[in-house]
Design a protein around this motif. Structure first.
Motif, PDB file in Angstrom:
ATOM      1  N   LEU A   1       0.833  -1.196   0.000  1.00  0.00           N
ATOM      2  CA  LEU A   1       0.000   0.000   0.000  1.00  0.00           C
ATOM      3  C   LEU A   1       0.872   1.251   0.000  1.00  0.00           C
ATOM      4  O   LEU A   1       1.626   1.487   0.931  1.00  0.00           O
ATOM      5  CB  LEU A   1      -0.916  -0.004   1.229  1.00  0.00           C
ATOM      6  N   GLY A   2       0.746   2.046  -1.050  1.00  0.00           N
ATOM      7  CA  GLY A   2       1.569   3.227  -1.205  1.00  0.00           C
ATOM      8  C   GLY A   2       0.998   4.455  -0.532  1.00  0.00           C
ATOM      9  O   GLY A   2      -0.215   4.615  -0.411  1.00  0.00           O
ATOM     10  N   GLY A   3       1.899   5.339  -0.103  1.00  0.00           N
ATOM     11  CA  GLY A   3       1.485   6.598   0.486  1.00  0.00           C
ATOM     12  C   GLY A   3       2.383   7.761   0.114  1.00  0.00           C
ATOM     13  O   GLY A   3       1.934   8.891  -0.038  1.00  0.00           O
ATOM     14  N   THR A   4       3.674   7.496  -0.076  1.00  0.00           N
ATOM     15  CA  THR A   4       4.635   8.560  -0.332  1.00  0.00           C
ATOM     16  C   THR A   4       4.318   9.318  -1.614  1.00  0.00           C
ATOM     17  O   THR A   4       4.448  10.539  -1.675  1.00  0.00           O
ATOM     18  CB  THR A   4       6.058   7.987  -0.398  1.00  0.00           C
ATOM     19  N   LYS A   5       3.906   8.605  -2.661  1.00  0.00           N
ATOM     20  CA  LYS A   5       3.596   9.250  -3.937  1.00  0.00           C
ATOM     21  C   LYS A   5       2.305  10.072  -3.869  1.00  0.00           C
ATOM     22  O   LYS A   5       2.001  10.822  -4.795  1.00  0.00           O
ATOM     23  CB  LYS A   5       3.485   8.199  -5.041  1.00  0.00           C
ATOM     24  N   ASN A   6       1.554   9.920  -2.784  1.00  0.00           N
ATOM     25  CA  ASN A   6       0.254  10.570  -2.691  1.00  0.00           C
ATOM     26  C   ASN A   6       0.176  11.534  -1.505  1.00  0.00           C
ATOM     27  O   ASN A   6      -0.898  11.771  -0.977  1.00  0.00           O
ATOM     28  CB  ASN A   6      -0.854   9.518  -2.589  1.00  0.00           C
ATOM     29  N   GLY A   7       1.339  12.049  -1.084  1.00  0.00           N
ATOM     30  CA  GLY A   7       1.320  13.101  -0.090  1.00  0.00           C
ATOM     31  C   GLY A   7       1.907  12.788   1.264  1.00  0.00           C
ATOM     32  O   GLY A   7       1.947  13.654   2.141  1.00  0.00           O
ATOM     33  N   MET A   8       2.373  11.545   1.485  1.00  0.00           N
ATOM     34  CA  MET A   8       3.001  11.241   2.760  1.00  0.00           C
ATOM     35  C   MET A   8       4.437  11.741   2.789  1.00  0.00           C
ATOM     36  O   MET A   8       5.086  11.891   1.754  1.00  0.00           O
ATOM     37  CB  MET A   8       2.965   9.735   3.046  1.00  0.00           C
ATOM     38  N   LEU A   9       4.941  11.971   3.999  1.00  0.00           N
ATOM     39  CA  LEU A   9       6.326  12.368   4.188  1.00  0.00           C
ATOM     40  C   LEU A   9       7.263  11.219   3.827  1.00  0.00           C
ATOM     41  O   LEU A   9       8.320  11.410   3.234  1.00  0.00           O
ATOM     42  CB  LEU A   9       6.527  12.790   5.644  1.00  0.00           C
ATOM     43  N   GLY A  10       6.869  10.024   4.184  1.00  0.00           N
ATOM     44  CA  GLY A  10       7.658   8.835   3.884  1.00  0.00           C
ATOM     45  C   GLY A  10       7.077   7.638   4.602  1.00  0.00           C
ATOM     46  O   GLY A  10       6.707   7.749   5.772  1.00  0.00           O
ATOM     47  N   GLY A  11       7.015   6.528   3.892  1.00  0.00           N
ATOM     48  CA  GLY A  11       6.490   5.307   4.488  1.00  0.00           C
ATOM     49  C   GLY A  11       5.419   4.685   3.618  1.00  0.00           C
ATOM     50  O   GLY A  11       4.766   5.371   2.833  1.00  0.00           O
ATOM     51  N   GLU A  12       5.269   3.378   3.746  1.00  0.00           N
ATOM     52  CA  GLU A  12       4.253   2.608   3.041  1.00  0.00           C
ATOM     53  C   GLU A  12       3.768   1.530   4.026  1.00  0.00           C
ATOM     54  O   GLU A  12       4.097   1.560   5.202  1.00  0.00           O
ATOM     55  CB  GLU A  12       4.825   1.923   1.782  1.00  0.00           C
ATOM     56  N   ALA A  13       3.021   0.564   3.527  1.00  0.00           N
ATOM     57  CA  ALA A  13       2.591  -0.537   4.394  1.00  0.00           C
ATOM     58  C   ALA A  13       2.414  -1.801   3.574  1.00  0.00           C
ATOM     59  O   ALA A  13       2.019  -1.749   2.402  1.00  0.00           O
ATOM     60  CB  ALA A  13       1.285  -0.197   5.106  1.00  0.00           C
ATOM     61  N   VAL A  14       2.725  -2.917   4.184  1.00  0.00           N
ATOM     62  CA  VAL A  14       2.300  -4.214   3.665  1.00  0.00           C
ATOM     63  C   VAL A  14       0.959  -4.522   4.313  1.00  0.00           C
ATOM     64  O   VAL A  14       0.827  -4.448   5.535  1.00  0.00           O
ATOM     65  CB  VAL A  14       3.312  -5.325   4.011  1.00  0.00           C
ATOM     66  N   VAL A  15      -0.040  -4.830   3.495  1.00  0.00           N
ATOM     67  CA  VAL A  15      -1.356  -5.178   4.017  1.00  0.00           C
ATOM     68  C   VAL A  15      -1.650  -6.632   3.670  1.00  0.00           C
ATOM     69  O   VAL A  15      -1.764  -6.988   2.495  1.00  0.00           O
ATOM     70  CB  VAL A  15      -2.462  -4.261   3.453  1.00  0.00           C
ATOM     71  N   VAL A  16      -1.739  -7.447   4.695  1.00  0.00           N
ATOM     72  CA  VAL A  16      -2.075  -8.862   4.504  1.00  0.00           C
ATOM     73  C   VAL A  16      -3.592  -8.971   4.402  1.00  0.00           C
ATOM     74  O   VAL A  16      -4.322  -8.597   5.331  1.00  0.00           O
ATOM     75  CB  VAL A  16      -1.542  -9.716   5.667  1.00  0.00           C
ATOM     76  N   LEU A  17      -4.067  -9.484   3.280  1.00  0.00           N
ATOM     77  CA  LEU A  17      -5.497  -9.629   3.040  1.00  0.00           C
ATOM     78  C   LEU A  17      -5.967 -11.063   3.256  1.00  0.00           C
ATOM     79  O   LEU A  17      -7.087 -11.299   3.694  1.00  0.00           O
ATOM     80  CB  LEU A  17      -5.831  -9.183   1.611  1.00  0.00           C
ATOM     81  N   ASN A  18      -5.114 -12.017   2.939  1.00  0.00           N
ATOM     82  CA  ASN A  18      -5.429 -13.435   3.104  1.00  0.00           C
ATOM     83  C   ASN A  18      -4.387 -14.044   4.034  1.00  0.00           C
ATOM     84  O   ASN A  18      -3.292 -14.399   3.613  1.00  0.00           O
ATOM     85  CB  ASN A  18      -5.421 -14.137   1.748  1.00  0.00           C
TER      86      ASN A  18
END
Length: 356
Positions: free
Chosen positions: A213-230
């Motif tokens: 899950l991305g965030g830096t390209k969309n306005g975050m200072l820095g950081g992303e996340a791995v999201v486990v769905l299954n």
């Protein structure tokens, strides 16, 4: 204790704009505010803080009650950890030949993750069940890396977007073959804004197993996340994240940013704006004689072909990158803070350089 206060200076022109990457943009003020609010006092380190705990509620509102978020430092880190979690040491990952994991991560999935990538050529950056089948074979062949994962990029590196039905078809096909599906969602918000659907519509609802899950390209200072769905498809994420050097000691500051972005509609507002600016850019440049737009403009990127010497002159006025050095094609990216004036000025400069 005596001493002088550190002098902090602005060392760049805050009015400077370019079209090189959405990573060039600064952080959204709402994200900066969230980081400031998370500051002060002590919180338990390594993800045991109240911000990371609350982040789980935010993520589950988007991706279902079983989703679990693991904040990490970077998109490459998220991809490497995600792919490690769903492959054996002899495992392979099928991806498009333009995928970020294949062309833009310095071999990290293979060298750090210890897996094999099986890239498939595509016309538009998107995989299909038929294209996947070009590499989906040889599970019992000990001489070949075993295909275990299909990795999709949403939106793709060419700016194209998978529909929910397209992702569903891929997930169903991959699962029938005994593989799991990873989604590189560095620009996931831009895809959702284009499709005008919730994030879940092309992730957990249609069968994606694990998500970067991305965030830096969309306005975050820095950081992303791995999201486990299954959870059934994924190994020991806590240990993999630490082993891969992606566990922040002060995780609260990454989690606070993710909450600011996804806890309300900031992710959607920012992505819609970036997409709209790319559309405005497309409408402007497609009318310039000698410029050919290469792919459908479905998110926040415009790819074009024009004389190389024009691009080189234009680069002295605006930062952007050549996409393909052999053909001279270029990529222009818009971000959450791109303005209409930025776009119009760039188009005017392009017209001027083409006329010369």
């Amino acid at each position: 204790m005596s001493g002088s206060r550190t002098v902090v200076r602005r060392r760049h022109d805050p009015e400077s704009r370019g079209f090189a990457s959405d990573n060039y943009a600064g952080a959204h003020p709402e994200v900066i505010e969230a980081v400031a609010l998370a500051n002060g006092g002590h919180q338990v380190a390594y993800g045991e803080d109240v911000y990371t705990e609350h982040l789980q509620t935010v993520i589950r509102s988007h991706f279902g009650a079983r989703a679990q978020a693991y904040p990490v430092f970077s998109g490459t880190g998220a991809n490497v950890v995600s792919l490690q979690a769903v492959t054996d040491r002899w495992g392979a990952v099928i991806c498009a030949d333009t995928a970020h994991i294949h062309v833009d991560e310095c071999g990290a999935p293979e060298r750090v993750g210890g897996l094999k990538l099986l890239p498939v050529p595509t016309d538009d950056g998107k995989l299909t069940p038929e294209l996947i089948d070009r590499e989906a074979f040889g599970w019992e062949d000990e001489h070949r890396a075993t295909p275990q994962v299909v990795s999709l990029t949403q939106n793709t590196e060419l700016g194209t977007v998978y529909t929910p039905d397209e992702v569903r078809a891929i997930c169903e096909h991959a699962h029938q073959l005994g593989m799991v599906v990873h989604m590189d969602g560095a620009r996931l918000a831009n895809a959702a804004a284009t499709l005008d659907v919730p994030l879940r519509a092309f992730t957990n609802v249609v069968g994606v197993d694990i998500l970067s899950l991305g965030g830096t390209k969309n306005g975050m200072l820095g950081g992303e996340a791995v999201v486990v769905l299954n959870r059934e498809a994924v190994g020991r994420m806590k240990h993999l994240r630490k082993l891969s050097m992606q566990l922040a000691s002060k995780s609260r500051f990454v989690s606070a940013q993710l909450e600011a972005l996804f806890g309300g509609d900031l992710w959607l507002r920012s992505a819609r704006h970036a997409n709209a600016m790319a559309r405005r850019l497309y409408e402007g440049v497609r009318e310039v004689p000698g410029v050919r737009v290469l792919y459908a403009v479905q998110a926040n990127a415009v790819f074009a072909e024009l004389p190389r010497e024009v691009s080189e002159r234009l680069q002295k006025r605006y930062r952007f990158y050549f996409w393909d050095e052999a053909t001279g094609s270029v990529r222009w990216m818009c971000s959450w803070d791109t303005t209409e004036e930025d776009v119009d000025s760039f188009v005017a400069a392009l017209r001027s350089e083409m006329a010369n």
